[in-house]
Structure formats: C-alpha cells, structure tokens
Design a protein around this motif. Structure first.
Motif, short mmCIF file in Angstrom:
data_model
loop_
_atom_site.label_atom_id
_atom_site.label_comp_id
_atom_site.label_asym_id
_atom_site.label_seq_id
_atom_site.Cartn_x
_atom_site.Cartn_y
_atom_site.Cartn_z
N THR A 1 -29.59 -10.83 -17.44
CA THR A 1 -30.77 -9.80 -17.41
C THR A 1 -30.38 -8.25 -17.13
O THR A 1 -30.79 -7.23 -17.94
CB THR A 1 -31.85 -10.22 -16.74
N PRO A 2 -29.60 -8.07 -16.16
CA PRO A 2 -29.23 -6.60 -15.93
C PRO A 2 -28.46 -5.84 -17.08
O PRO A 2 -28.52 -4.77 -17.33
CB PRO A 2 -28.30 -6.75 -14.72
N VAL A 3 -27.40 -6.75 -17.50
CA VAL A 3 -26.88 -6.19 -18.70
C VAL A 3 -27.82 -6.15 -19.97
O VAL A 3 -27.72 -4.87 -20.74
CB VAL A 3 -25.73 -7.09 -19.34
N HIS A 4 -28.62 -6.89 -20.34
CA HIS A 4 -29.59 -6.61 -21.30
C HIS A 4 -30.38 -5.51 -21.20
O HIS A 4 -30.61 -4.75 -22.09
CB HIS A 4 -30.35 -7.92 -21.42
N LEU A 5 -30.94 -5.32 -19.75
CA LEU A 5 -31.57 -4.13 -19.56
C LEU A 5 -30.74 -2.92 -19.47
O LEU A 5 -31.40 -1.82 -19.98
CB LEU A 5 -32.43 -4.36 -18.12
N ASP A 6 -29.73 -3.04 -19.10
CA ASP A 6 -28.87 -1.57 -19.07
C ASP A 6 -28.77 -1.25 -20.57
O ASP A 6 -28.66 -0.23 -20.79
CB ASP A 6 -27.64 -2.01 -18.70
N HIS A 7 -28.63 -2.30 -21.48
CA HIS A 7 -28.50 -1.89 -22.98
C HIS A 7 -29.69 -1.03 -23.48
O HIS A 7 -29.73 -0.34 -24.18
CB HIS A 7 -28.10 -3.00 -23.87
N GLY A 8 -30.74 -1.40 -23.02
CA GLY A 8 -32.04 -0.48 -23.44
C GLY A 8 -32.40 0.90 -22.47
O GLY A 8 -33.39 1.25 -22.66
N GLY A 9 -31.15 1.09 -21.63
CA GLY A 9 -31.54 2.29 -21.06
C GLY A 9 -31.84 2.13 -19.86
O GLY A 9 -32.31 3.32 -18.87
N SER A 10 -32.29 1.06 -18.97
CA SER A 10 -33.02 1.10 -17.68
C SER A 10 -31.96 1.76 -16.77
O SER A 10 -30.87 1.19 -16.72
CB SER A 10 -33.42 -0.66 -17.58
N THR A 11 -32.46 2.01 -15.68
CA THR A 11 -31.94 2.46 -14.56
C THR A 11 -31.63 1.41 -13.48
O THR A 11 -32.25 0.48 -13.53
CB THR A 11 -32.50 3.90 -13.89
N TYR A 12 -30.88 1.71 -12.61
CA TYR A 12 -30.61 0.89 -11.45
C TYR A 12 -31.82 0.58 -10.77
O TYR A 12 -31.86 -0.66 -10.37
CB TYR A 12 -29.47 1.35 -10.59
N THR A 13 -32.46 1.67 -10.51
CA THR A 13 -33.61 1.25 -9.78
C THR A 13 -34.90 0.29 -10.48
O THR A 13 -35.01 -0.62 -10.05
CB THR A 13 -34.56 2.64 -9.77
N VAL A 14 -34.79 0.44 -11.83
CA VAL A 14 -35.48 -0.38 -12.81
C VAL A 14 -35.11 -1.61 -12.58
O VAL A 14 -35.65 -2.85 -12.49
CB VAL A 14 -35.80 0.07 -14.22
#
Length: 437
Positions: free
Chosen positions: A282-295
């Motif tokens: 999930t962190p990788v999936h969200l990282d691909h969407g541009g989510s920050t470390y905080t999100v």
C-alpha cells in the motif's frame, strides 16, 4: 535439565490461585508496556522500509522484498524464541527477540548510510525479530489465564500495541528531522526511532517480567494434587520447560493429531498472509499516486488502529461466541478489505484507508481467536514448540505473500493483488465454516 536459574527462581512452595492471579495481573502490565514501546519500532519500520528499498534500488518489484525480509526475520526467530522460552521461560525468549531487533536497526542504519539495499534487507531480517517477540508476547499472556479468559487476556496485550503502532509512523517525520540534525543520512530517522523503541522494550522485559509466567505455570502443574494449570487441557502429562518444552517433531505430531489446533494454525497463517501482502504494498501504491510520507503515515496508522484498537472486543467476542465464528467473521472482513482497497486508485486515499482499516480488523479476528484456540487445544508440555511452529509457518506464509505481492504489483497492478487475496480468504472462510459444521 532444569530451567535457567538466572531467569527466575522456582517457587519454594507450589503457587496458589491468589499468587497466580497476582502474577498474571503483573505479567499483563509488563507485557503491555513492552508492546507499546516495541510497537513504535515495528510500525515505523514496516511503514517506510519498502519505500526506502525502492529509493535505494530504483525498483518497485524489489520494494516488496522489504516486507519479505521483515516477515522472514520474524519466521526465522520464531523457533529460537520459542526454544529459549521453553528452556528458560518467557523472559529469556523475549529478550533474545528484542536483542536481535536492536542489532537489525544498527545494520539498517549502516545500510542507509552506505546506500546499499542488499545490506538494508539483511538488517530488516534481524529487524523482524521484534515481530517474533511481539507475537510471542501474546502467548505469554495466556500462560496463567483462567479457563475461558485466554482470548481476553491475549487481546489486552495485543491492544497495548495500539499506542506505539499508531504513533510510530507519525513520529517518523520528526525522527527524520532529528536524525538530520545529528548528521545522519537521509532516510535513517525511522530506523533510529525503532532502535530506541526496541531498547526500551528489552529493558522492560529483562527487568520487570518476574516471576516468569511460563515457569510459574509449570510449577503449578507439577504441584502434588494440583488442578491443571490455567489454560491447560485436561489431557496430557505435566511437562517441564527444562528441555525446551518438547521437540518440534513432537509439535508436528500434536498438530496432526489435534484437528482444532490445525485449523487454528491455518486461520492464523491465512489472516497474516492477507494482511501483510496488501499492507506492505500500500505505501508503494500511494507513493505512485504522489502521496507524501505524512499521508502514507496516516493511512498506515489507521490500518494499525484497525489491527489493535478493537482487540479487547474481539477477545471478549471470541470467549463468548466461540473461536470459529470469530475466525469466519475475520475472513469476511479480510474479503471486504481486499475488494475495497484493491478497487481504489492510487489517488483514492479515503477508499484505500477504509480498506486498510478493515484489513487490520480482519487480521485481529484471525490472530486473537486463532491463537486462543491453538493454545487451549495443546497440553502445556507441548505449548511453546507448537506456538513457535505456528509463528514460523505464519511468517513464512507472510513472507511468501509479500514476494508474490511485489511481483503482482510491479508487473500487473495493486487491484490484481486485491483480487488474489479475496479468493484466498473466501476459500479459507468457507472451509472453516464447513469444518465446524
């Protein structure tokens, strides 16, 4: 062979019910305190290790190996932790686990400084020992539990992890800034924070877990004309922790001859595999969407809240409604989580968050109810090796799941991963319901 005298002295007189009850209250308090501190380290490592591996390696597929290494470490340390507990008591086993985790943090910090993702994976293997310790703590909570209360007592220790696990990911940002102020390389903050958390947990276990609950349970069982020790099946001769609580070959035989224990083991393994597979990617999936470390930290914190915050309710329900109904409920929650999270895009943070919360809640049902079922079905003399074998298989399945999850997300998509998990938990839930019938 006798238990290690440096761990705790044997009581000169057989322990009575009041003494056992008092020690159990103290044991739950000590284990809960260690879980809070250790939970910080585990949560922050699980949250950011996959992103760190991806940054160092430049490969999304390799990022899944971070979760694999951590889960593999938990699997590899499950047997030594159980053997050490069987020989010298719970304190010896938990100290071994947290000590190895401390070493893993040091190796991980060195790897970040050198920019070496293979060395980081090696550090994460040792890092996973903290998970082995956390899992073993839940079983330590049942050593002195009275009949009909093992799930509730187990769930209290699981619940204590909530504080550290929810706070951990959100402390990663401040820890990173603090580490930078000390001149440490970028990306070292989470591992420095984990190092501190594991050190505190180790100190709590070594200093405060006295008398040892497992050794006291054996002493109660060996007492002349004594009733079975708390949580011990009526069948089976009195055992001794002096030889590691039995062999693991015996543990396999006990599992084969006890269908209830076998079903519990399968339910635990499937629940854990489903959870770590989806959560690790999930962190990788969200990282691909541009989510920050905080999100990402907030999403994982809410997921971990689902894992732990309702665990006392799950434990109460497992004691009242029965183990198998709660296991089936857990599979249903995992199915809903896989469908919800797998159907969300990389930018759809609210839907992913809802799915991750249900994922944690389903895992809680599987772990708490399954662990209580497993412990109650096995005589005390064989309990530690069976518990260690259960954690080994659980984490091997989880490690395999994260490898496959990384490949699926790297070559196909996060949605395909959700579909695969949905099929797995549906089949398992149906099998548990039919087996009970």
């Amino acid at each position: 062979m006798t238990a290690n005298p440096t761990n705790t002295a044997k009581p000169s007189n057989p322990p009575g019910e009041e003494q056992i009850a008092a020690v159990q209250r103290r044991t739950l308090t000590v284990l809960s305190a260690a879980q809070i501190s250790g939970g910080i380290g585990i949560a922050v490592g699980l949250t950011f290790s996959s992103v760190t591996v991806e940054e160092l390696s430049g490969s999304t597929a390799l990022s899944g190996l971070a979760g694999t290494a951590t889960v593999l470490g938990a699997a590899l340390l499950a047997l030594p932790t159980a053997r050490s507990s069987g020989r010298g008591g719970r304190r010896a086993g938990l100290a071994l686990a947290y000590g190895c985790a401390l070493l893993g943090c040091l190796v991980s910090l060195l790897a970040v400084g050198l920019g070496s993702w293979p060395l980081l994976l090696a550090g994460l293997v040792l890092f996973g020992a903290a998970s082995a310790g956390g899992l073993a703590s839940r079983y330590a909570a049942t050593d002195l539990s009275p009949p009909g209360h093992s799930a509730r007592h187990l769930s209290l220790v699981v619940w204590a992890t909530t504080v550290g696990s929810v706070a951990g990911p959100n402390l990663a940002g401040p820890a990173e800034r603090f580490s930078a102020g000390l001149g440490l390389p970028a990306g070292s903050g989470p591992f420095a924070l984990a190092l501190l958390g594991f050190a505190i947990a180790l100190g709590i276990i070594v200093i405060a877990l006295r008398p040892d609950p497992l050794l006291l349970a054996h002493a109660a069982l060996r007492a002349p004309d004594a009733p079975p020790a708390p949580g011990t099946p009526a069948s089976g001769p009195a055992g001794s922790p002096g030889k590691g609580g039995g062999t693991f070959r015996t543990a396999w035989r006990v599992l084969r001859e006890t269908p209830v224990a076998g079903r519990a083991l399968v339910a635990i393994a499937v629940s854990h595999t489903a959870m770590v597979s989806v959560m690790s990617m999930t962190p990788v999936h969200l990282d691909h969407g541009g989510s920050t470390y905080t999100v990402i930290g907030i999403v994982i914190s809410l997921h971990i809240a689902g894992m732990y915050v309702l665990s006392p309710v799950v434990g109460w329900l497992a004691d009242r409604a029965g183990r198998t109904p709660v296991l089936v409920l857990g599979m249903g929650l995992l199915l809903a989580a896989a469908v919800l999270a797998g159907g969300a895009g990389a930018h759809d943070v609210p839907q992913v968050t809802a799915g991750l919360f249900l994922l944690g809640l389903g895992w809680s049902c599987g772990l708490i109810s399954g662990s209580a079922m497993l412990s109650e079905a096995v005589p005390l003399e064989h309990r530690t090796p069976v518990q260690g074998l259960s954690d080994l298989l659980m984490n091997v399945c989880g490690a395999t799941g994260t490898v496959i999850a990384g490949v699926i997300v790297g070559s196909l998509s996060y949605g395909v991963l959700g579909a695969a998990v949905a099929v797995m938990v549906t089949v398992t839930g149906a099998w548990l319901a039919l087996a009970r019938s």
